[in-house]
Design an enzyme around this catalytic site. Structure first.
Site, PDB file in Angstrom:
ATOM      1  N   LYS A   1       0.827  -1.217   0.000  1.00 45.54           N
ATOM      2  CA  LYS A   1       0.000   0.000   0.000  1.00 45.54           C
ATOM      3  C   LYS A   1       0.863   1.270   0.000  1.00 45.54           C
ATOM      4  O   LYS A   1       0.652   2.192  -0.789  1.00 45.54           O
ATOM      5  CB  LYS A   1      -0.939  -0.037   1.222  1.00 45.54           C
ATOM      6  CG  LYS A   1      -1.980  -1.145   1.143  1.00 45.54           C
ATOM      7  CD  LYS A   1      -2.816  -1.266   2.373  1.00 45.54           C
ATOM      8  CE  LYS A   1      -2.123  -1.933   3.543  1.00 45.54           C
ATOM      9  NZ  LYS A   1      -1.719  -3.344   3.354  1.00 45.54           N
TER      10      LYS A   1
ATOM     11  N   THR B   1      11.264   4.695   5.725  1.00 40.77           N
ATOM     12  CA  THR B   1      10.103   5.040   6.575  1.00 40.77           C
ATOM     13  C   THR B   1       9.407   3.756   7.009  1.00 40.77           C
ATOM     14  O   THR B   1       8.276   3.808   7.473  1.00 40.77           O
ATOM     15  CB  THR B   1       9.081   5.918   5.813  1.00 40.77           C
ATOM     16  OG1 THR B   1       8.723   5.230   4.612  1.00 40.77           O
ATOM     17  CG2 THR B   1       9.618   7.290   5.489  1.00 40.77           C
ATOM     18  N   SER B   2      10.083   2.608   6.844  1.00 39.79           N
ATOM     19  CA  SER B   2       9.386   1.358   7.111  1.00 39.79           C
ATOM     20  C   SER B   2       9.674   0.843   8.523  1.00 39.79           C
ATOM     21  O   SER B   2       8.869   1.057   9.431  1.00 39.79           O
ATOM     22  CB  SER B   2       9.767   0.336   6.048  1.00 39.79           C
ATOM     23  OG  SER B   2       8.854  -0.717   6.065  1.00 39.79           O
ATOM     24  N   ARG B   3      10.812   0.217   8.733  1.00 40.12           N
ATOM     25  CA  ARG B   3      11.208  -0.220  10.071  1.00 40.12           C
ATOM     26  C   ARG B   3      12.722  -0.127  10.173  1.00 40.12           C
ATOM     27  O   ARG B   3      13.446  -0.486   9.234  1.00 40.12           O
ATOM     28  CB  ARG B   3      10.773  -1.669  10.343  1.00 40.12           C
ATOM     29  CG  ARG B   3       9.309  -1.841  10.660  1.00 40.12           C
ATOM     30  CD  ARG B   3       8.906  -1.196  11.999  1.00 40.12           C
ATOM     31  NE  ARG B   3       7.481  -1.327  12.286  1.00 40.12           N
ATOM     32  CZ  ARG B   3       6.549  -0.431  11.972  1.00 40.12           C
ATOM     33  NH1 ARG B   3       6.883   0.676  11.347  1.00 40.12           N
ATOM     34  NH2 ARG B   3       5.285  -0.632  12.294  1.00 40.12           N
TER      35      ARG B   3
ATOM     36  N   ASP C   1      13.030   7.886   8.941  1.00 43.23           N
ATOM     37  CA  ASP C   1      11.951   8.120   9.905  1.00 43.23           C
ATOM     38  C   ASP C   1      11.994   7.038  10.974  1.00 43.23           C
ATOM     39  O   ASP C   1      11.359   7.166  12.014  1.00 43.23           O
ATOM     40  CB  ASP C   1      10.595   8.091   9.178  1.00 43.23           C
ATOM     41  CG  ASP C   1       9.442   8.533  10.080  1.00 43.23           C
ATOM     42  OD1 ASP C   1       9.605   9.554  10.782  1.00 43.23           O
ATOM     43  OD2 ASP C   1       8.392   7.858  10.099  1.00 43.23           O
TER      44      ASP C   1
ATOM     45  N   GLU D   1      15.553   3.291  17.851  1.00 42.18           N
ATOM     46  CA  GLU D   1      14.549   4.322  18.109  1.00 42.18           C
ATOM     47  C   GLU D   1      13.659   4.093  19.325  1.00 42.18           C
ATOM     48  O   GLU D   1      13.104   5.046  19.854  1.00 42.18           O
ATOM     49  CB  GLU D   1      13.654   4.504  16.889  1.00 42.18           C
ATOM     50  CG  GLU D   1      12.686   3.340  16.673  1.00 42.18           C
ATOM     51  CD  GLU D   1      11.803   3.540  15.452  1.00 42.18           C
ATOM     52  OE1 GLU D   1      12.299   4.032  14.430  1.00 42.18           O
ATOM     53  OE2 GLU D   1      10.618   3.197  15.537  1.00 42.18           O
TER      54      GLU D   1
ATOM     55  N   HIS E   1       9.722   8.626  13.681  1.00 41.83           N
ATOM     56  CA  HIS E   1       8.589   7.726  13.383  1.00 41.83           C
ATOM     57  C   HIS E   1       7.265   8.500  13.281  1.00 41.83           C
ATOM     58  O   HIS E   1       6.291   8.192  13.955  1.00 41.83           O
ATOM     59  CB  HIS E   1       8.488   6.635  14.453  1.00 41.83           C
ATOM     60  CG  HIS E   1       7.908   5.363  13.905  1.00 41.83           C
ATOM     61  ND1 HIS E   1       8.435   4.127  14.147  1.00 41.83           N
ATOM     62  CD2 HIS E   1       6.840   5.140  13.100  1.00 41.83           C
ATOM     63  CE1 HIS E   1       7.718   3.203  13.541  1.00 41.83           C
ATOM     64  NE2 HIS E   1       6.743   3.807  12.885  1.00 41.83           N
ATOM     65  N   GLN E   2       7.288   9.499  12.409  1.00 46.68           N
ATOM     66  CA  GLN E   2       6.108  10.355  12.287  1.00 46.68           C
ATOM     67  C   GLN E   2       5.416  10.205  10.930  1.00 46.68           C
ATOM     68  O   GLN E   2       4.507  10.970  10.609  1.00 46.68           O
ATOM     69  CB  GLN E   2       6.488  11.830  12.499  1.00 46.68           C
ATOM     70  CG  GLN E   2       7.389  12.397  11.394  1.00 46.68           C
ATOM     71  CD  GLN E   2       7.659  13.888  11.579  1.00 46.68           C
ATOM     72  OE1 GLN E   2       8.413  14.270  12.458  1.00 46.68           O
ATOM     73  NE2 GLN E   2       7.039  14.705  10.758  1.00 46.68           N
TER      74      GLN E   2
ATOM     75  N   PHE F   1       3.226   8.304   9.861  1.00 46.19           N
ATOM     76  CA  PHE F   1       1.769   8.090   9.920  1.00 46.19           C
ATOM     77  C   PHE F   1       1.017   9.331  10.394  1.00 46.19           C
ATOM     78  O   PHE F   1      -0.202   9.357  10.355  1.00 46.19           O
ATOM     79  CB  PHE F   1       1.472   6.954  10.925  1.00 46.19           C
ATOM     80  CG  PHE F   1       1.638   7.420  12.350  1.00 46.19           C
ATOM     81  CD1 PHE F   1       2.889   7.567  12.892  1.00 46.19           C
ATOM     82  CD2 PHE F   1       0.532   7.773  13.114  1.00 46.19           C
ATOM     83  CE1 PHE F   1       3.051   8.038  14.204  1.00 46.19           C
ATOM     84  CE2 PHE F   1       0.678   8.242  14.410  1.00 46.19           C
ATOM     85  CZ  PHE F   1       1.939   8.371  14.951  1.00 46.19           C
TER      86      PHE F   1
HETATM   87  P1  NAI Z   1       1.948  -3.890   2.789  1.00 46.88           P
HETATM   88  O1  NAI Z   1       1.776  -5.193   3.491  1.00 46.88           O
HETATM   89  O2  NAI Z   1       0.790  -3.314   2.042  1.00 46.88           O
HETATM   90  O3  NAI Z   1       3.164  -3.991   1.757  1.00 46.88           O
HETATM   91  C1  NAI Z   1       4.379  -4.583   2.059  1.00 46.88           C
HETATM   92  C2  NAI Z   1       4.957  -5.083   0.735  1.00 46.88           C
HETATM   93  O4  NAI Z   1       6.284  -5.536   0.990  1.00 46.88           O
HETATM   94  C3  NAI Z   1       4.190  -6.250   0.137  1.00 46.88           C
HETATM   95  O5  NAI Z   1       3.879  -5.979  -1.219  1.00 46.88           O
HETATM   96  C4  NAI Z   1       5.161  -7.425   0.257  1.00 46.88           C
HETATM   97  O6  NAI Z   1       5.045  -8.369  -0.814  1.00 46.88           O
HETATM   98  C5  NAI Z   1       6.484  -6.698   0.205  1.00 46.88           C
HETATM   99  N1  NAI Z   1       7.605  -7.450   0.696  1.00 46.88           N
HETATM  100  C6  NAI Z   1       7.659  -8.357   1.711  1.00 46.88           C
HETATM  101  N2  NAI Z   1       8.910  -8.821   1.842  1.00 46.88           N
HETATM  102  C7  NAI Z   1       9.665  -8.208   0.893  1.00 46.88           C
HETATM  103  C8  NAI Z   1      11.034  -8.299   0.516  1.00 46.88           C
HETATM  104  N3  NAI Z   1      11.876  -9.118   1.139  1.00 46.88           N
HETATM  105  N4  NAI Z   1      11.454  -7.521  -0.490  1.00 46.88           N
HETATM  106  C9  NAI Z   1      10.610  -6.701  -1.148  1.00 46.88           C
HETATM  107  N5  NAI Z   1       9.290  -6.580  -0.841  1.00 46.88           N
HETATM  108  C10 NAI Z   1       8.840  -7.336   0.167  1.00 46.88           C
HETATM  109  O7  NAI Z   1       2.478  -2.883   3.888  1.00 46.88           O
HETATM  110  P2  NAI Z   1       2.366  -1.291   3.898  1.00 46.88           P
HETATM  111  O8  NAI Z   1       1.075  -0.875   4.501  1.00 46.88           O
HETATM  112  O9  NAI Z   1       2.739  -0.771   2.558  1.00 46.88           O
HETATM  113  O10 NAI Z   1       3.506  -0.916   4.967  1.00 46.88           O
HETATM  114  C11 NAI Z   1       4.868  -1.147   4.704  1.00 46.88           C
HETATM  115  C12 NAI Z   1       5.645  -0.933   5.989  1.00 46.88           C
HETATM  116  O11 NAI Z   1       5.616   0.452   6.333  1.00 46.88           O
HETATM  117  C13 NAI Z   1       5.049  -1.632   7.218  1.00 46.88           C
HETATM  118  O12 NAI Z   1       5.506  -2.959   7.318  1.00 46.88           O
HETATM  119  C14 NAI Z   1       5.572  -0.791   8.351  1.00 46.88           C
HETATM  120  O13 NAI Z   1       6.773  -1.368   8.797  1.00 46.88           O
HETATM  121  C15 NAI Z   1       5.867   0.565   7.721  1.00 46.88           C
HETATM  122  N6  NAI Z   1       5.044   1.642   8.275  1.00 46.88           N
HETATM  123  C16 NAI Z   1       5.685   2.769   8.744  1.00 46.88           C
HETATM  124  C17 NAI Z   1       4.953   3.832   9.283  1.00 46.88           C
HETATM  125  C18 NAI Z   1       5.607   5.080   9.773  1.00 46.88           C
HETATM  126  O14 NAI Z   1       4.957   5.866  10.505  1.00 46.88           O
HETATM  127  N7  NAI Z   1       6.857   5.364   9.446  1.00 46.88           N
HETATM  128  C19 NAI Z   1       3.478   3.728   9.397  1.00 46.88           C
HETATM  129  C20 NAI Z   1       2.929   2.531   8.811  1.00 46.88           C
HETATM  130  C21 NAI Z   1       3.683   1.521   8.300  1.00 46.88           C
END
Ligand code: NAI
Length: 331
Positions: free
Chosen positions: A155, A231-233, A257, A262, A294-295, A297
């Site tokens: 997403k 911005t992921s983890r 982020d 953190e 971590h902002q 969101f």
């Molecule tokens: P999502 O589940 O919609 O998409 C994750 C994608 O990563 C999927 O298409 C999956 O197939 C793919 N994936 C899994 N393993 C992979 C790999 N080894 N290599 C390449 N792609 C791979 O998740 P969404 O909603 O897009 O969120 C992604 C990440 O963003 C979350 O896991 C979370 O850690 C992080 N996040 C960060 C926030 C923030 O405030 N900075 C807020 C919300 C989420």
């Protein structure tokens, strides 16, 4: 249903207090404390607890919850790597999350970091405040017609891909499950993405298989002068190797982020602390690194969506039956 919210800030309280009149069967008490094994016992007498990304639902904390007869853990976030899912299954604790609230909120922040790091907005802001109007150290690069590499096109990654396309970038991506709706994106191997991208943005989840996917080896495969945004983890990037790469002048800029260290920092005011052995401080010592806390969101729209899904999760649990937002061990 009585819910105990951990780790709450004033904006959480506003969001949920506004929603409460719509849910007369639910009562909420708020705690400032983070959730972990030292605070889990506060949940005695409640039906469920609600936690956030920087809480720690480890095995001991969940054992204590189980001892308090609390069988529902509500996550007011998407990520669930802070929960020991094996322990949750062992104690019969249902874990519900907010799978999606505003992918655009996080993607827009990723682009904000990329732009700020590239154009040195963080430095320019400080310079101008000091009446230093010189341009030394501020030169950036056009994103237009450069290559953006998106790792993980779920997403948020998809939203980031659309933003990059809007900037006139050539967008490539790596994901085991290509998103066929992104017809403007070229899917490539991870190695191809690393070697071709001018901007790399991480959007895959933190799993055992993705921990430290950005390390010395993958950094070496990147183009010299690449911009990296995470911005992921934090755990996706091996920080020591990132620091080594920054010292070796591999990166034009880095925007984070999230970062490994953190959890003590996130949402805390530590301005009076002496940060001994702080990786954050080391990262911040580099002029081409920008860090936010971590902002990604944190927009009005995202908070409203998080609030509504969390309350609906509680209602769905009370009704019983299958719940789509449940996190299972195989996840
Ligand atoms: P999502 O589940 O919609 O998409 C994750 C994608 O990563 C999927 O298409 C999956 O197939 C793919 N994936 C899994 N393993 C992979 C790999 N080894 N290599 C390449 N792609 C791979 O998740 P969404 O909603 O897009 O969120 C992604 C990440 O963003 C979350 O896991 C979370 O850690 C992080 N996040 C960060 C926030 C923030 O405030 N900075 C807020 C919300 C989420």
């Amino acid at each position: 249903m009585k819910l105990l919210f951990y780790n709450t800030k004033i904006y959480d309280r506003h969001t949920f207090d506004e929603l409460l009149p719509r849910y007369p069967a639910i009562q909420i008490d708020y705690q400032d404390a983070r959730f972990d094994e030292s605070t889990a016992a506060l949940a005695r007498g409640y039906d469920a607890v609600c936690i956030f990304v920087n809480d720690d639902a480890n095995a001991r904390a969940l054992e204590i919850l189980n001892g308090c007869n609390v069988k529902l853990l509500l996550l007011r976030c998407a990520g669930f790597n802070q929960v020991d899912l094996q322990a949750a299954a062992k104690y019969g604790i249902t874990v519900l999350r907010v799978p999606s609230y505003s992918p655009e909120a996080v993607a827009e922040h990723a682009m904000a970091l990329a732009l700020a790091a590239n154009r040195h907005v963080h430095k320019a802001y400080v310079k101008v405040r000091e009446n230093d109007f010189s341009l030394e150290g501020l030169r950036g690069r056009n994103f237009y017609q450069k290559t953006a590499g998106i790792i993980g096109t779920g997403k948020i990654g998809s939203a980031m891909a659309r933003i990059c396309r809007g900037f006139g970038m050539n967008v490539i991506a790596y994901d085991m499950y290509p998103n066929r709706d992104l017809d403007f994106v070229t899917y490539v191997t991870l190695d191809e993405l690393l070697s071709q991208s001018d901007l790399i943005s991480l959007h895959c989840p933190l799993l055992d298989s993705t921990r430290h996917m950005i390390d010395r080896e993958t950094i070496q495969k990147m183009k010299d002068g690449v911009i990296l945004v995470n911005t992921s983890r934090g755990g996706l990037v091996k920080t020591e190797d990132l620091i080594e790469g920054i010292r070796a002048r591999k990166f034009f800029a880095v925007g984070l982020d999230v970062y490994e260290e953190e959890s003590r920092n996130v949402y805390a005011d530590r301005s009076n602390d002496i940060m001994e052995n702080s990786v954050t401080a080391r990262l911040l010592s580099f002029p081409n690194v920008i860090i936010t806390s971590h902002q990604g969101f944190f927009t009005r729209e995202a908070l409203d969506a998080i609030g509504t899904t969390t309350m609906e999760n509680a209602v769905a649990y009370m009704k019983g039956g299958k719940i789509d937002t449940e996190v299972h061990m195989k996840d």
